[in-house]
Structures are given as structure tokens and as C-alpha cells.
Design a protein around this motif. Sequence first.
Motif, mmCIF file in Angstrom:
data_model
loop_
_atom_site.group_PDB
_atom_site.id
_atom_site.type_symbol
_atom_site.label_atom_id
_atom_site.label_comp_id
_atom_site.label_asym_id
_atom_site.label_seq_id
_atom_site.Cartn_x
_atom_site.Cartn_y
_atom_site.Cartn_z
ATOM 1 N N PRO A 172 0.836 -1.203 0.000
ATOM 2 C CA PRO A 172 0.000 0.000 0.000
ATOM 3 C C PRO A 172 0.872 1.254 0.000
ATOM 4 C CG PRO A 172 -0.798 -1.587 1.608
ATOM 5 C CD PRO A 172 0.535 -2.098 1.111
ATOM 6 N N GLY A 173 0.515 2.223 -0.811
ATOM 7 C CA GLY A 173 1.270 3.462 -0.889
ATOM 8 C C GLY A 173 2.372 3.469 -1.935
ATOM 9 N N TYR A 174 2.615 2.333 -2.602
ATOM 10 C CA TYR A 174 3.641 2.261 -3.652
ATOM 11 C C TYR A 174 3.060 2.922 -4.897
ATOM 12 C CZ TYR A 174 7.541 0.105 -6.251
ATOM 13 O OH TYR A 174 8.682 -0.127 -6.991
ATOM 14 N N TYR A 175 3.567 4.103 -5.227
ATOM 15 C CA TYR A 175 3.036 4.910 -6.322
ATOM 16 C C TYR A 175 4.181 5.211 -7.289
ATOM 17 C CZ TYR A 175 0.396 8.712 -8.563
ATOM 18 O OH TYR A 175 -0.269 9.531 -9.466
ATOM 19 N N ALA A 176 4.013 4.816 -8.558
ATOM 20 C CA ALA A 176 5.147 4.910 -9.477
ATOM 21 C C ALA A 176 4.713 5.154 -10.913
ATOM 22 C CB ALA A 176 5.967 3.619 -9.414
ATOM 23 N N VAL A 177 5.651 5.716 -11.675
ATOM 24 C CA VAL A 177 5.560 5.825 -13.126
ATOM 25 C C VAL A 177 6.739 5.049 -13.701
ATOM 26 C CG1 VAL A 177 6.895 7.998 -13.219
ATOM 27 C CG2 VAL A 177 5.328 7.422 -15.087
ATOM 28 N N PHE A 178 6.523 4.413 -14.849
ATOM 29 C CA PHE A 178 7.581 3.642 -15.518
ATOM 30 C C PHE A 178 7.777 4.208 -16.924
ATOM 31 C CE2 PHE A 178 5.891 0.965 -12.266
ATOM 32 C CZ PHE A 178 6.935 0.168 -11.824
ATOM 33 N N LEU A 179 9.036 4.452 -17.287
ATOM 34 C CA LEU A 179 9.389 5.080 -18.563
ATOM 35 C C LEU A 179 10.437 4.248 -19.288
ATOM 36 C CD1 LEU A 179 9.952 8.620 -16.996
ATOM 37 C CD2 LEU A 179 7.843 7.798 -18.083
ATOM 38 N N ARG A 180 10.589 4.489 -20.585
ATOM 39 C CA ARG A 180 11.621 3.821 -21.397
ATOM 40 C C ARG A 180 12.684 4.864 -21.729
ATOM 41 N NH1 ARG A 180 12.077 -1.122 -21.544
ATOM 42 N NH2 ARG A 180 10.046 -1.611 -22.399
ATOM 43 N N ASP A 181 13.938 4.590 -21.375
ATOM 44 C CA ASP A 181 15.009 5.535 -21.698
ATOM 45 C C ASP A 181 15.517 5.294 -23.122
ATOM 46 O OD1 ASP A 181 17.060 3.574 -21.719
ATOM 47 O OD2 ASP A 181 18.098 4.391 -19.973
ATOM 48 N N PRO A 182 16.426 6.140 -23.639
ATOM 49 C CA PRO A 182 16.883 6.002 -25.027
ATOM 50 C C PRO A 182 17.579 4.676 -25.345
ATOM 51 C CG PRO A 182 17.355 8.208 -24.260
ATOM 52 C CD PRO A 182 16.887 7.419 -23.061
ATOM 53 N N ASP A 183 18.056 3.949 -24.324
ATOM 54 C CA ASP A 183 18.690 2.648 -24.539
ATOM 55 C C ASP A 183 17.748 1.498 -24.231
ATOM 56 O OD1 ASP A 183 21.517 3.226 -25.347
ATOM 57 O OD2 ASP A 183 21.405 4.425 -23.519
ATOM 58 N N SER A 184 16.468 1.778 -24.155
ATOM 59 C CA SER A 184 15.405 0.795 -23.905
ATOM 60 C C SER A 184 15.374 0.253 -22.485
ATOM 61 C CB SER A 184 15.468 -0.367 -24.914
ATOM 62 O OG SER A 184 15.239 0.134 -26.212
ATOM 63 N N ASN A 185 15.995 0.951 -21.545
ATOM 64 C CA ASN A 185 15.922 0.548 -20.153
ATOM 65 C C ASN A 185 14.585 0.965 -19.549
ATOM 66 O OD1 ASN A 185 18.577 -0.609 -19.867
ATOM 67 N ND2 ASN A 185 19.345 1.473 -20.065
ATOM 68 N N ASN A 186 14.132 0.221 -18.564
ATOM 69 C CA ASN A 186 12.897 0.478 -17.844
ATOM 70 C C ASN A 186 13.246 1.323 -16.624
ATOM 71 O OD1 ASN A 186 10.755 0.243 -15.978
ATOM 72 N ND2 ASN A 186 10.244 -1.804 -16.663
ATOM 73 N N VAL A 187 12.815 2.606 -16.632
ATOM 74 C CA VAL A 187 13.166 3.550 -15.582
ATOM 75 C C VAL A 187 11.903 3.895 -14.792
ATOM 76 C CG1 VAL A 187 14.138 5.813 -15.054
ATOM 77 C CG2 VAL A 187 15.086 4.448 -16.936
ATOM 78 N N GLU A 188 11.978 3.698 -13.503
ATOM 79 C CA GLU A 188 10.848 3.922 -12.610
ATOM 80 C C GLU A 188 11.172 5.100 -11.680
ATOM 81 O OE1 GLU A 188 8.673 1.464 -8.949
ATOM 82 O OE2 GLU A 188 10.204 0.494 -10.180
ATOM 83 N N VAL A 189 10.153 5.908 -11.412
ATOM 84 C CA VAL A 189 10.238 6.917 -10.358
ATOM 85 C C VAL A 189 9.125 6.570 -9.385
ATOM 86 C CG1 VAL A 189 10.103 9.360 -9.775
ATOM 87 C CG2 VAL A 189 11.212 8.646 -11.901
ATOM 88 N N VAL A 190 9.478 6.341 -8.111
ATOM 89 C CA VAL A 190 8.532 5.776 -7.137
ATOM 90 C C VAL A 190 8.592 6.532 -5.816
ATOM 91 C CG1 VAL A 190 10.246 4.063 -6.366
ATOM 92 C CG2 VAL A 190 7.807 3.644 -5.990
ATOM 93 N N THR A 191 7.426 6.611 -5.183
ATOM 94 C CA THR A 191 7.350 7.072 -3.795
ATOM 95 C C THR A 191 6.656 5.980 -2.988
ATOM 96 O OG1 THR A 191 6.698 8.850 -2.304
ATOM 97 C CG2 THR A 191 5.158 8.322 -4.088
ATOM 98 N N HIS A 192 7.028 5.882 -1.741
ATOM 99 C CA HIS A 192 6.439 4.876 -0.863
ATOM 100 C C HIS A 192 5.550 5.527 0.183
ATOM 101 C CE1 HIS A 192 9.004 1.710 -2.544
ATOM 102 N NE2 HIS A 192 9.927 2.628 -2.585
ATOM 103 N N ALA A 193 5.230 6.781 -0.034
ATOM 104 C CA ALA A 193 4.421 7.546 0.947
ATOM 105 C C ALA A 193 2.975 7.120 0.891
ATOM 106 C CB ALA A 193 4.542 9.038 0.653
#
Length: 122
Positions: A101-122
Amino acid sequence: MFDHLSLQCDDLAASRRFYELVLGPLGVGVTMDFGDVLGWAAADGVPKFWLGAQTTGGKQREIHLAFTAPDRATVDAVHRAAQESGVEVLHAPREWPEYHPGYYAVFLRDPDSNNVEVVTHA
């Protein structure tokens, strides 16, 4: 949990633009620039994340990176910036209760096809 992380990039300039977009709202920026290698740091100024031009190995595999955001508004700000810049959004911001509960994130693709997440646990 880690001292530092370094990634090799096919197009360092494109990767720099991507990570400036994603990490800027988190207060993380380039603090060391050696031309073909960039060191990224938060307020303490100590580089923990490094990007460099591809120099070894062959085709790289997808890597998953997760960066901590202080709150949901910051995750949403990263998402808006990504959309405005045409970055591929893998998953729009939402809560992921299967993680916790509280795991809130966005997932993006970087120029080298890596999976990049920005997450908060608040």
C-alpha cells in the motif's frame, strides 16, 4: 543500498536529456562531466549515478532502474515532463498495491530501452 551505478549508453547526449528530464524534479543533476562520462548527484554533490558512452560489450539488455521521489506530486511531475517530451511511458502513475500500500510509481523507457521507474512509498 548501493554506492554507485554506472550505465553505458548508445547515445550519451540523448540519455543525458532523458535523465535530466526524469531526475531534475528529484533534485538530481550532473555534477561531474568528463565529456564521455557524466556523474549525477543529489544535494550532497557525491555522484551515485553515472552515464558513459558505450565502450565495451555488445548489445545491452534491458536494465530496470528505480529512483525515489519524495511524494506523489513529484512522480506526477516526472510523468508530465515525460509526456511533454515524447518519452515512452510504459505505465502511467498509479498505486501498485501488489507491491505494498502506498507504492506509487511511473515507468518510462530511456533512449537505450531501459525500464526507468520513479517511485514514492508515501
